[in-house]
Motif scaffolding. Structure first.
Motif, PDB file in Angstrom:
ATOM      1  N   GLU A   1       3.080 -18.749  -9.769  1.00 26.78           N
ATOM      2  CA  GLU A   1       4.020 -17.944 -10.862  1.00 26.78           C
ATOM      3  C   GLU A   1       3.023 -16.989 -11.716  1.00 26.78           C
ATOM      4  O   GLU A   1       3.364 -15.798 -12.055  1.00 26.78           O
ATOM      5  N   GLU A   2       2.003 -17.842 -12.629  1.00 27.31           N
ATOM      6  CA  GLU A   2       1.192 -17.166 -13.477  1.00 27.31           C
ATOM      7  C   GLU A   2       0.333 -16.052 -12.946  1.00 27.31           C
ATOM      8  O   GLU A   2       0.277 -14.838 -13.319  1.00 27.31           O
ATOM      9  N   VAL A   3      -0.178 -16.424 -11.702  1.00 28.46           N
ATOM     10  CA  VAL A   3      -1.291 -15.335 -10.841  1.00 28.46           C
ATOM     11  C   VAL A   3      -0.372 -14.187 -10.558  1.00 28.46           C
ATOM     12  O   VAL A   3      -0.693 -12.997 -10.826  1.00 28.46           O
ATOM     13  N   VAL A   4       0.856 -14.410  -9.745  1.00 29.96           N
ATOM     14  CA  VAL A   4       1.408 -13.299  -9.220  1.00 29.96           C
ATOM     15  C   VAL A   4       1.951 -12.345 -10.406  1.00 29.96           C
ATOM     16  O   VAL A   4       2.050 -11.213 -10.337  1.00 29.96           O
ATOM     17  N   MET A   5       2.631 -12.980 -11.294  1.00 30.53           N
ATOM     18  CA  MET A   5       2.978 -12.157 -12.454  1.00 30.53           C
ATOM     19  C   MET A   5       2.081 -11.547 -13.267  1.00 30.53           C
ATOM     20  O   MET A   5       2.164 -10.397 -13.801  1.00 30.53           O
ATOM     21  N   ALA A   6       0.914 -12.089 -13.484  1.00 27.78           N
ATOM     22  CA  ALA A   6      -0.365 -11.446 -13.926  1.00 27.78           C
ATOM     23  C   ALA A   6      -0.803 -10.213 -13.267  1.00 27.78           C
ATOM     24  O   ALA A   6      -1.200  -9.141 -13.782  1.00 27.78           O
ATOM     25  N   LEU A   7      -0.818 -10.329 -12.037  1.00 25.43           N
ATOM     26  CA  LEU A   7      -1.335  -9.452 -11.055  1.00 25.43           C
ATOM     27  C   LEU A   7      -0.332  -8.130 -11.197  1.00 25.43           C
ATOM     28  O   LEU A   7      -0.468  -7.097 -11.115  1.00 25.43           O
ATOM     29  N   ARG A   8       0.964  -8.657 -11.243  1.00 23.09           N
ATOM     30  CA  ARG A   8       2.185  -7.441 -11.445  1.00 23.09           C
ATOM     31  C   ARG A   8       2.210  -6.769 -12.814  1.00 23.09           C
ATOM     32  O   ARG A   8       2.300  -5.700 -12.816  1.00 23.09           O
ATOM     33  N   VAL A   9       2.121  -7.663 -13.822  1.00 22.64           N
ATOM     34  CA  VAL A   9       2.289  -7.016 -15.167  1.00 22.64           C
ATOM     35  C   VAL A   9       1.065  -6.216 -15.640  1.00 22.64           C
ATOM     36  O   VAL A   9       1.085  -5.301 -16.220  1.00 22.64           O
ATOM     37  N   ARG A  10      -0.098  -6.875 -15.086  1.00 22.09           N
ATOM     38  CA  ARG A  10      -1.499  -5.929 -15.701  1.00 22.09           C
ATOM     39  C   ARG A  10      -2.131  -5.445 -14.429  1.00 22.09           C
ATOM     40  O   ARG A  10      -3.296  -5.558 -14.295  1.00 22.09           O
ATOM     41  N   GLY A  11      -1.193  -4.817 -13.531  1.00 20.36           N
ATOM     42  CA  GLY A  11      -1.717  -4.043 -12.475  1.00 20.36           C
ATOM     43  C   GLY A  11      -2.855  -2.824 -12.945  1.00 20.36           C
ATOM     44  O   GLY A  11      -3.494  -2.595 -12.176  1.00 20.36           O
ATOM     45  N   ASP A  12      -2.869  -2.497 -14.277  1.00 26.83           N
ATOM     46  CA  ASP A  12      -3.608  -1.573 -14.950  1.00 26.83           C
ATOM     47  C   ASP A  12      -5.024  -2.066 -14.930  1.00 26.83           C
ATOM     48  O   ASP A  12      -5.843  -1.180 -14.731  1.00 26.83           O
ATOM     49  N   ILE A  13      -5.255  -3.346 -15.006  1.00 25.08           N
ATOM     50  CA  ILE A  13      -6.701  -3.565 -14.950  1.00 25.08           C
ATOM     51  C   ILE A  13      -6.785  -4.752 -13.731  1.00 25.08           C
ATOM     52  O   ILE A  13      -8.129  -4.877 -13.543  1.00 25.08           O
ATOM     53  N   LEU A  14      -5.732  -5.218 -13.170  1.00 20.72           N
ATOM     54  CA  LEU A  14      -5.993  -6.019 -11.911  1.00 20.72           C
ATOM     55  C   LEU A  14      -5.227  -5.226 -10.849  1.00 20.72           C
ATOM     56  O   LEU A  14      -4.181  -5.490 -10.541  1.00 20.72           O
ATOM     57  N   PRO A  15      -5.743  -4.166 -10.217  1.00 20.12           N
ATOM     58  CA  PRO A  15      -5.013  -3.346  -9.310  1.00 20.12           C
ATOM     59  C   PRO A  15      -4.867  -4.123  -7.851  1.00 20.12           C
ATOM     60  O   PRO A  15      -5.441  -3.378  -6.944  1.00 20.12           O
ATOM     61  N   TYR A  16      -4.378  -5.228  -7.635  1.00 16.92           N
ATOM     62  CA  TYR A  16      -4.365  -5.959  -6.320  1.00 16.92           C
ATOM     63  C   TYR A  16      -2.919  -6.297  -6.100  1.00 16.92           C
ATOM     64  O   TYR A  16      -2.115  -6.662  -7.144  1.00 16.92           O
TER      65      TYR A  16
END
Ligand code: KIV
Ligand code: ZN
Length: 519
Positions: free
Chosen positions: A245-260
């Motif tokens: 849940e942490e990885v998936v939500m981090a990728l979603r919330v911080r798509g600005d620096i993690l565009p995956y």
């Protein structure tokens, strides 16, 4: 715009393998099947369903999960020997897409244990990966303890595995030792130095011993890893694995620096988190990122004021994004089946008709004892439902406790043990002690009670109590949990849940011993 391979991060869930290796988290066959089905529905790309050589039970679970798979690749773990690999293939071959994951410890410490020198280890990797690839087109290989393996040797073994046919190379930080910058540098180094590295997928597999598992996994993604190995609630050996849940939500919330992108339906996160907490007996800490009870709670005046004016002041993700809906629908004894189904769906539980029928009976019994049934009561009820496995070896059938100011207290207990009902009458120093003595008389065991904890699910004297019990035997811990408006009944069931895990564990041998003989 179409998504390229570079934009997509595959989610590899190992809750049923590395998560289940967590001491005390043994899950039953039906619980594993249910979790696998929810993971598949949620959009997990690869499910590591177990370690088929570990026991007949593990083999059966992986085989059945493979048969039921819809979209996810089903993976089975194998040590670096032909017998393990054959067994893993026997289990996963039933899946529309199966994967063999084979591994060997490559760091100096592990080479010592397996008594292989560098050349011997390279030969073993070549032979085992070749064998796996002859059976299956999808082969993952892991150098266990990669983050403490010499770089030159790591490049050599990774190259060997790729040449032998591995399609995914997983880089485990087995002991949770690495640091985000180092985690990224390791992936970059392998991508630069190993011939053929650009043709395969690199995975990152982190443990949380220093609390850096998620940061290390994301750093590896930035450096080029395109598969993250993780578990629901971060369940796993010692301090656990990277939390899905942490990885998936981090990728979603911080798509600005993690565009995956991932393929995960994030609204299923909360339901799975609750399910895994219930069946593993590992409650989620209140302040756990994303899925903790307090993750979206705002207590302080300043925060509440800000939230009322604009939610974005203190909220970087919305509760509904993870499947947590805020509703005003209070349930009670007049609520019908449709209302219960709607409420449970809001809480992240999608039930089939038969399951709903069973839960409805339990809900009515609870509503008869409690005027208002809150969300937390229903969550406890659902946890109770998943734990009260009809196939469980030990089941509490009836309990009557006689209490008074003059001791000792007395418990009359009927249990079903391996299909046979048995009754006993026991005394003790208090109602819980008397009840535990009764359980022990019906099912004698040597386990030590390490923890007995009670907390109220909601407020009021009619509140349900959730009881957690932890037993220990020969260095292995077994947890159990249960909820009821009657604290003594919840205690009896929690104790029996922990004992059921002990019985299951004794039937399937010791996984950790197998892992440490990883050669
Ligand atoms: O942590 C680890 O090294 C593992 C391997 C089996 C991949 O779980
Ligand atoms: Zn691991």
């Amino acid at each position: 715009m179409t998504e390229s391979k570079q934009d997509r991060v595959l989610i590899f869930d190992t809750t049923l393998r590395d998560g289940e290796q967590s001491p005390g988290a043994t899950m039953s066959h039906s619980e594993k099947l249910e979790i696998a089905s929810l993971l598949d529905e949620m959009g997990v790309d690869i499910i590591e369903a177990g370690f088929p050589i570990a026991s007949e039970g593990d083999f059966q679970a992986v085989s059945e999960i493979a048969k039921n798979a819809r979209n996810a690749v089903i993976c089975g773990l194998a040590r670096a020997n032909l017998g393990d690999i054959d067994r893993a293939w026997e289990a996963v071959k039933h899946a529309p897409q199966g994967r063999i994951h084979t591994f060997i410890g490559t760091s100096p410490l592990h080479r010592d244990i397996t008594a292989l020198d560098m050349d011997g280890m390279v030969a073993r990797i070549h032979d085992t990966v070749t064998h796996a690839r002859n059976l299956c087109d999808d082969v993952q290989w892991s150098p266990m303890d990669a983050t403490r393996t010499e770089h030159d040797f790591l490049c050599r073994v990774v190259e060997t595995a790729i040449k032998a046919g591995a399609t995914t190379i997983n880089i485990p930080d087995t002991v949770g030792y690495t640091y985000p910058r180092e985690s990224a540098e390791l992936i970059r180094m392998l991508l630069e130095r190993v011939p053929g590295a650009d043709a395969i997928t690199f995975a990152t597999h982190c443990h949380n011993d220093l609390g850096m598992a998620t940061a290390n996994a994301l750093a590896a993604v930035e450096a080029g890893a395109r598969q993250v190995e993780c578990t629901i609630n971060g369940l796993g050996e010692r301090a656990g694995n990277t939390a899905l849940e942490e990885v998936v939500m981090a990728l979603r919330v911080r798509g600005d620096i993690l565009p995956y992108a991932t393929g995960i339906d994030t609204t299923k996160i909360m339901g799975l988190s609750r399910m895994v907490a219930a069946v593993s007996g590992f409650p989620v800490q209140y302040n756990k990122a994303v899925v903790g009870k307090n993750a979206f709670a705002h207590e302080s005046g300043i925060h509440q004021d800000g939230m009322l004016k604009n939610k974005e002041t203190f909220e970087i993700m919305r509760p509904e994004d993870i499947g947590l809906a805020a509703t005003n629908l209070v349930m009670g004894k007049h609520s019908g089946r449709a209302a219960l189904r709607a409420k449970l769906s809001e809480l992240g539980y999608e039930l089939g008709d038969n399951q709903l029928k069973d839960v409805f009976v339990r809900f009515k019994a609870l509503a008869d004892r409690k005027k208002e049934v809150y969300d937390d009561d229903l969550i406890a009820l659902m946890a109770e439902t998943s734990l009260s496995d009809e196939d469980a070896y030990l089941q509490v059938k009836r309990l009557r406790v006689i209490c008074g100011t003059e001791g000792p207290q007395e418990a009359e207990l009927t249990m079903r043990i391996g299909g046979v009902e048995r009754f006993v009458d026991a005394t003790g120093d208090g109602p819980v002690d008397a009840t535990f003595n009764a359980v022990k008389m019906l099912h004698p065991h040597e386990a030590r009670l390490e923890l007995y904890q009670v907390h109220a699910v909601t407020e009021g004297t009619d509140a349900q109590a959730t009881v957690s019990v932890r037993l220990a035997l020969d260095g292995v811990v077994y947890s159990g949990q249960s909820s009821d408006t009657d604290t003594v009944v919840a205690s009896a069931k929690a104790y029996v849940n922990a004992l059921n895990r002990l019985v299951m564990h004794q039937h399937r041998g010791n996984l950790s011993a197998l892992m440490s003989s990883a050669g």
